[in-house]
Design a protein around this motif. Sequence first.
Motif, PDB file in Angstrom:
ATOM      1  N   SER A  45      46.605  88.707  79.538  1.00 16.55           N
ATOM      2  CA  SER A  45      46.757  88.899  78.097  1.00 16.55           C
ATOM      3  C   SER A  45      48.207  88.645  77.706  1.00 16.55           C
ATOM      4  O   SER A  45      49.103  89.372  78.126  1.00 16.55           O
ATOM      5  CB  SER A  45      46.346  90.332  77.751  1.00 16.55           C
ATOM      6  N   MET A  46      48.417  87.615  76.894  1.00 15.16           N
ATOM      7  CA  MET A  46      49.779  87.221  76.490  1.00 15.16           C
ATOM      8  C   MET A  46      49.945  87.464  74.985  1.00 15.16           C
ATOM      9  O   MET A  46      48.982  87.372  74.226  1.00 15.16           O
ATOM     10  CB  MET A  46      50.002  85.742  76.791  1.00 15.16           C
ATOM     11  N   PRO A  47      51.176  87.734  74.531  1.00 21.56           N
ATOM     12  CA  PRO A  47      51.355  88.142  73.131  1.00 21.56           C
ATOM     13  C   PRO A  47      51.169  87.033  72.092  1.00 21.56           C
ATOM     14  O   PRO A  47      50.534  87.251  71.075  1.00 21.56           O
ATOM     15  CB  PRO A  47      52.784  88.683  73.086  1.00 21.56           C
ATOM     16  N   ILE A  81      48.471  93.171  66.981  1.00 15.61           N
ATOM     17  CA  ILE A  81      48.150  94.271  67.910  1.00 15.61           C
ATOM     18  C   ILE A  81      46.639  94.485  68.056  1.00 15.61           C
ATOM     19  O   ILE A  81      46.131  94.551  69.178  1.00 15.61           O
ATOM     20  CB  ILE A  81      48.890  95.563  67.484  1.00 15.61           C
ATOM     21  N   PRO A  82      45.874  94.576  66.936  1.00 13.05           N
ATOM     22  CA  PRO A  82      44.420  94.765  67.102  1.00 13.05           C
ATOM     23  C   PRO A  82      43.770  93.625  67.890  1.00 13.05           C
ATOM     24  O   PRO A  82      42.854  93.856  68.675  1.00 13.05           O
ATOM     25  CB  PRO A  82      43.890  94.801  65.662  1.00 13.05           C
ATOM     26  N   THR A  83      44.250  92.403  67.701  1.00  9.41           N
ATOM     27  CA  THR A  83      43.688  91.275  68.457  1.00  9.41           C
ATOM     28  C   THR A  83      43.911  91.477  69.947  1.00  9.41           C
ATOM     29  O   THR A  83      43.007  91.287  70.762  1.00  9.41           O
ATOM     30  CB  THR A  83      44.338  89.942  68.000  1.00  9.41           C
ATOM     31  N   GLN A  84      45.116  91.907  70.313  1.00 14.73           N
ATOM     32  CA  GLN A  84      45.374  92.101  71.746  1.00 14.73           C
ATOM     33  C   GLN A  84      44.516  93.228  72.310  1.00 14.73           C
ATOM     34  O   GLN A  84      43.935  93.097  73.392  1.00 14.73           O
ATOM     35  CB  GLN A  84      46.861  92.394  72.002  1.00 14.73           C
ATOM     36  N   SER A  85      44.371  94.332  71.549  1.00 16.48           N
ATOM     37  CA  SER A  85      43.545  95.458  72.021  1.00 16.48           C
ATOM     38  C   SER A  85      42.123  94.977  72.260  1.00 16.48           C
ATOM     39  O   SER A  85      41.511  95.286  73.283  1.00 16.48           O
ATOM     40  CB  SER A  85      43.523  96.586  70.987  1.00 16.48           C
ATOM     41  N   VAL A  98      41.432  92.544  87.857  1.00 16.91           N
ATOM     42  CA  VAL A  98      42.830  92.955  87.681  1.00 16.91           C
ATOM     43  C   VAL A  98      43.225  92.502  86.281  1.00 16.91           C
ATOM     44  O   VAL A  98      42.726  91.473  85.793  1.00 16.91           O
ATOM     45  CB  VAL A  98      43.780  92.267  88.704  1.00 16.91           C
ATOM     46  N   LEU A  99      44.119  93.266  85.637  1.00 12.35           N
ATOM     47  CA  LEU A  99      44.651  92.839  84.340  1.00 12.35           C
ATOM     48  C   LEU A  99      46.150  92.598  84.457  1.00 12.35           C
ATOM     49  O   LEU A  99      46.868  93.405  85.072  1.00 12.35           O
ATOM     50  CB  LEU A  99      44.405  93.924  83.283  1.00 12.35           C
ATOM     51  N   ILE A 100      46.605  91.494  83.864  1.00 11.34           N
ATOM     52  CA  ILE A 100      48.045  91.212  83.763  1.00 11.34           C
ATOM     53  C   ILE A 100      48.333  91.152  82.264  1.00 11.34           C
ATOM     54  O   ILE A 100      47.773  90.308  81.551  1.00 11.34           O
ATOM     55  CB  ILE A 100      48.380  89.856  84.429  1.00 11.34           C
ATOM     56  N   ILE A 101      49.177  92.072  81.787  1.00 13.46           N
ATOM     57  CA  ILE A 101      49.336  92.195  80.328  1.00 13.46           C
ATOM     58  C   ILE A 101      50.808  92.148  79.915  1.00 13.46           C
ATOM     59  O   ILE A 101      51.623  92.943  80.384  1.00 13.46           O
ATOM     60  CB  ILE A 101      48.746  93.532  79.815  1.00 13.46           C
ATOM     61  N   ALA A 102      51.132  91.229  79.003  1.00 20.54           N
ATOM     62  CA  ALA A 102      52.428  91.259  78.322  1.00 20.54           C
ATOM     63  C   ALA A 102      52.138  91.796  76.917  1.00 20.54           C
ATOM     64  O   ALA A 102      51.563  91.100  76.079  1.00 20.54           O
ATOM     65  CB  ALA A 102      53.040  89.862  78.258  1.00 20.54           C
ATOM     66  N   ALA A 103      52.527  93.033  76.678  1.00 22.75           N
ATOM     67  CA  ALA A 103      52.103  93.724  75.452  1.00 22.75           C
ATOM     68  C   ALA A 103      52.908  93.277  74.235  1.00 22.75           C
ATOM     69  O   ALA A 103      54.096  92.966  74.340  1.00 22.75           O
ATOM     70  CB  ALA A 103      52.270  95.226  75.639  1.00 22.75           C
ATOM     71  N   ASP A 105      52.971  95.410  71.380  1.00 19.00           N
ATOM     72  CA  ASP A 105      53.551  96.717  71.115  1.00 19.00           C
ATOM     73  C   ASP A 105      53.333  97.538  72.385  1.00 19.00           C
ATOM     74  O   ASP A 105      52.187  97.794  72.768  1.00 19.00           O
ATOM     75  CB  ASP A 105      52.839  97.354  69.917  1.00 19.00           C
ATOM     76  N   GLY A 106      54.439  97.915  73.015  1.00 19.23           N
ATOM     77  CA  GLY A 106      54.362  98.579  74.311  1.00 19.23           C
ATOM     78  C   GLY A 106      53.637  99.908  74.298  1.00 19.23           C
ATOM     79  O   GLY A 106      53.318 100.464  75.347  1.00 19.23           O
ATOM     80  N   THR A 107      53.369 100.456  73.120  1.00 17.84           N
ATOM     81  CA  THR A 107      52.751 101.784  73.064  1.00 17.84           C
ATOM     82  C   THR A 107      51.316 101.729  72.555  1.00 17.84           C
ATOM     83  O   THR A 107      50.687 102.762  72.372  1.00 17.84           O
ATOM     84  CB  THR A 107      53.548 102.721  72.132  1.00 17.84           C
ATOM     85  N   ALA A 108      50.807 100.544  72.318  1.00 15.49           N
ATOM     86  CA  ALA A 108      49.534 100.452  71.581  1.00 15.49           C
ATOM     87  C   ALA A 108      48.301 100.257  72.456  1.00 15.49           C
ATOM     88  O   ALA A 108      47.212 100.107  71.932  1.00 15.49           O
ATOM     89  CB  ALA A 108      49.624  99.317  70.558  1.00 15.49           C
ATOM     90  N   LEU A 109      48.462 100.286  73.765  1.00 17.12           N
ATOM     91  CA  LEU A 109      47.302  99.925  74.599  1.00 17.12           C
ATOM     92  C   LEU A 109      46.767 101.089  75.445  1.00 17.12           C
ATOM     93  O   LEU A 109      46.000 100.877  76.379  1.00 17.12           O
ATOM     94  CB  LEU A 109      47.683  98.751  75.515  1.00 17.12           C
ATOM     95  N   SER A 110      47.143 102.325  75.090  1.00 18.81           N
ATOM     96  CA  SER A 110      46.778 103.467  75.940  1.00 18.81           C
ATOM     97  C   SER A 110      45.279 103.581  76.157  1.00 18.81           C
ATOM     98  O   SER A 110      44.823 103.829  77.271  1.00 18.81           O
ATOM     99  CB  SER A 110      47.298 104.766  75.340  1.00 18.81           C
ATOM    100  N   SER A 111      44.480 103.409  75.093  1.00 17.48           N
ATOM    101  CA  SER A 111      43.035 103.614  75.291  1.00 17.48           C
ATOM    102  C   SER A 111      42.432 102.487  76.125  1.00 17.48           C
ATOM    103  O   SER A 111      41.549 102.715  76.951  1.00 17.48           O
ATOM    104  CB  SER A 111      42.306 103.810  73.961  1.00 17.48           C
ATOM    105  N   GLN A 112      42.950 101.269  75.980  1.00 16.98           N
ATOM    106  CA  GLN A 112      42.475 100.161  76.814  1.00 16.98           C
ATOM    107  C   GLN A 112      42.811 100.450  78.290  1.00 16.98           C
ATOM    108  O   GLN A 112      41.995 100.232  79.175  1.00 16.98           O
ATOM    109  CB  GLN A 112      43.144  98.841  76.412  1.00 16.98           C
TER     110      GLN A 112
END
Length: 379
Positions: A45-47, A81-85, A98-103, A105-112
């Motif tokens: 997942s890339m920004p 942000i919603p698109t990335q989530s 495995v997931l490789i994620i460049a976020a 918003d660094g704080t927006a993916l907790s539930s994922q």
Amino acid sequence: MNRRFLAALGGAVLALSLAACSGEGAGGGSSTGDEKPSSLTIGVSMPTQTSERWIADGNSVKEKLQAKGYKVDLQYANDDIPTQSQQVDQMITQGADVLIIAAIDGTALSSQLQAAADAKIPVISYDRLIRDSKNVDFYVSFDNYKVGVAQGTALLVGLGLLNKDGSKGSAKGPFNIELFAGSLDDNNTHFFFNGAMDTLKPFLDDGTIVVKSRQTKIEQVATLRWQQETAQKRMEDLLTSSYNDGAKVGGVLSPYDGISRGIITALQNAGYGPAANPLPVVTGQDAEIASVKLINDGVQNSTVFKDTRLLAEQAVLAAEAFLQDKEPTANDTKTYDNGVKVVPSYLLPVETVYKDDIKQSLIDSGYYTAAEVAAGQAK
Ligand code: BGC
């Protein structure tokens, strides 16, 4: 029961049946270390695709994983942000291993990340640290504080206050400078700014350099989503508000090449550029091809080169370790506290590129060709 222990016991049948007991279905973080790469998918997942570096990162990670036989689901989120989530959610439900994620918003993916942990999918935070979640298993990045030190140092070298070897330069000052930072929701922004400000501090303290606008706090100088247009507008505003008395801007601390180009455009529109009114020293980051041309042409002072090919390689090594039920090799286990835990990291070195370094650092290393640099466009 420890999965690695089970894997060591060997029997694929045993491992599979126990995995089934613990609710780990096939294709969904269930890798026991025995599967063929072709049966494993890595979600990447890339920004955004608006900046060259993320396109290069995405392509490199994808190519390197595919070369090892893995399947890859690469998604870009348009800096939304919603698109990335949603994209990460989908990777999880589609059974990524495995997931490789460049976020964004660094704080927006907790539930994922919680969903990933529930499905036993290891998460590798790529370049930008994901914050406020215990479910980040590994971090691959560059030494981000040193990026800031390199930018602060390049500004001082450009002004003549330091020589490249770190010794005192011949210039006396005082020089007017302005400061820019990246997007506040990106953890890296704070490392870059702190590194730069620690480097500039003695010169600010003794008045050799002066932030004429007095905007020195990160909240005042940040650039949401790292956008070039936002930076251009802020530079225009600074020229109007703080330089309408005829004073000149001597240097601008810029954290990223896109922002640097916005700053340079604003300055050029205001008449900077000709020998009688030279452009200030403007720093950068990422060695974007358009900026490398500007550096080659003597317009932008420098950039910080981070070889994304090496970063992609580390991400692939980390993914592969997890898929083989091993821990990836870290070279830093102290620096990156994400608010919940210190995330084991692999950090790569960075390099300042001034005009004189373009050939050796960027062309001889095969990052760009000489023709691409001359044209300011990569093929
Ligand atoms: C990256 C930089 C990049 C910036 C804007 C940061 O997180 O580390 O390399 O310039 O994002 O995309």
